[in-house]
Design a protein around this motif. Structure first.
Motif, mmCIF file in Angstrom:
data_model
loop_
_atom_site.group_PDB
_atom_site.id
_atom_site.type_symbol
_atom_site.label_atom_id
_atom_site.label_comp_id
_atom_site.label_asym_id
_atom_site.label_seq_id
_atom_site.Cartn_x
_atom_site.Cartn_y
_atom_site.Cartn_z
ATOM 1 N N ASP A 296 -5.659 -0.725 -4.896
ATOM 2 C CA ASP A 296 -4.956 -1.339 -3.743
ATOM 3 C C ASP A 296 -5.979 -2.535 -3.063
ATOM 4 O O ASP A 296 -7.055 -2.200 -2.363
ATOM 5 N N GLU A 297 -5.707 -3.682 -3.505
ATOM 6 C CA GLU A 297 -6.494 -4.793 -2.822
ATOM 7 C C GLU A 297 -7.941 -4.577 -3.080
ATOM 8 O O GLU A 297 -8.614 -4.519 -1.905
ATOM 9 N N SER B 167 0.755 -1.062 -0.044
ATOM 10 C CA SER B 167 0.125 -0.037 -0.106
ATOM 11 C C SER B 167 0.690 1.193 -0.119
ATOM 12 O O SER B 167 0.525 2.112 -0.604
HETATM 13 MG MG MG Z 1 -2.024 -2.849 2.004
#
Ligand code: MG
Ligand code: ADP
Length: 240
Positions: A161-162, A41
């Motif tokens: 991000d995910e 991240s």
């Molecule tokens: Mg992360």
């Protein structure tokens, strides 16, 4: 399109990113994977200036992100970002979520931003949900709105991000399908995900990061052909 060179960042004496270098060419889909806490991240947030870094350089479309003269608001308006937890504005309807930045940041008229929002809602399969509020949608629908909102800015690249890790299993594919279409249309994408099926089908390259270090950065075919660094193998054996 995106180029990181020797990017380093620490929090006090904890090195979260250690000499990270990689690049994303126009139209490439780069998947970033690695254990929790490895710096994924942080890395992706550095790319659009949401996190400062200590040394090295990041260039996006020729713009030096770390240069104090760079207009980070302008950069962020051109690089779309989609987060794990959607981050929609809860007090705005779906369509207003997609219109807001178009009007405020790009100065588009209500009519132009409305048309763009409707076209994008249709594209992510949510044309009939425009007047609802985020809380009235499923997680998969909210994430598709978040993608539409990012696309409304006509981004030159998209960072994820995910995007599916907060979703129930049955909703993951509806979001990955939208991302796959985007990839096919030629969008440049950097995607933090543990969805290795998506990585195998869609990614051009796979980056594995561990303890702030880029351990592997390989063409996808090569990455999935079997031979890995020990650290990558240890990670893959846990998630696959
Ligand atoms: Mg992360
Ligand atoms: P990942 O996304 O791979 O799970 P992160 O980039 O979120 O990893 O975090 C990497 C590491 O940096 C973690 O160990 C995390 O605890 C630490 N970290 C993240 N943000 C901060 C912060 N603001 N201050 C101190 N440590 C942080």
């Amino acid at each position: 399109m995106i180029e990181l060179n020797g990017v380093t960042k620490s929090y006090g004496d904890f090195d979260v990113l250690k000499n990270c270098s990689t690049k994303v060419d126009r139209g490439e889909i780069v998947v970033i994977c690695g254990p929790s806490g490895s710096g994924k991240s942080t890395l992706i947030k550095c790319v659009n200036g949401l996190e400062p870094f200590d040394s090295g350089s990041i260039k996006v479309h020729g713009i030096e992100v770390g240069d104090p003269k760079t207009d980070l608001t302008d950069l962020r308006s051109r690089v779309g970002m989609v987060f794990q937890n959607f981050e929609l504005f809860p007090h705005l309807s779906v369509i207003e979520n997609i219109k807001l930045a178009q009007k405020i940041v790009l100065g588009r008229s209500d009519n132009v931003s409305d048309n763009k929002a409707k076209q994008l809602l249709d594209r992510v399969g949510l044309a009939d949900q425009a007047r609802k509020y985020p809380s009235q949608l499923s997680g998969g629908q909210q994430q598709r709105v978040a993608i539409a909102r990012a696309l409304a800015m006509d981004p030159i690249a998209m960072l994820f991000d995910e995007p599916t890790s907060a979703l129930d299993p049955e909703m993951i594919s509806e979001v990955l399908d939208v991302m796959t279409d985007l990839a096919k249309e030629g969008m440049t994408m950097m995607v933090v995900t543990h969805e290795m099926g998506f990585a195998r089908r869609v990614a051009t390259r796979v980056v594995f990061i561990d303890q702030g270090e880029i351990v592997e950065d390989r063409p996808s075919d090569d990455f999935f052909s079997g031979h890995h660094n020990q650290r990558t193998d240890a990670f893959l054996s846990k998630i696959l």
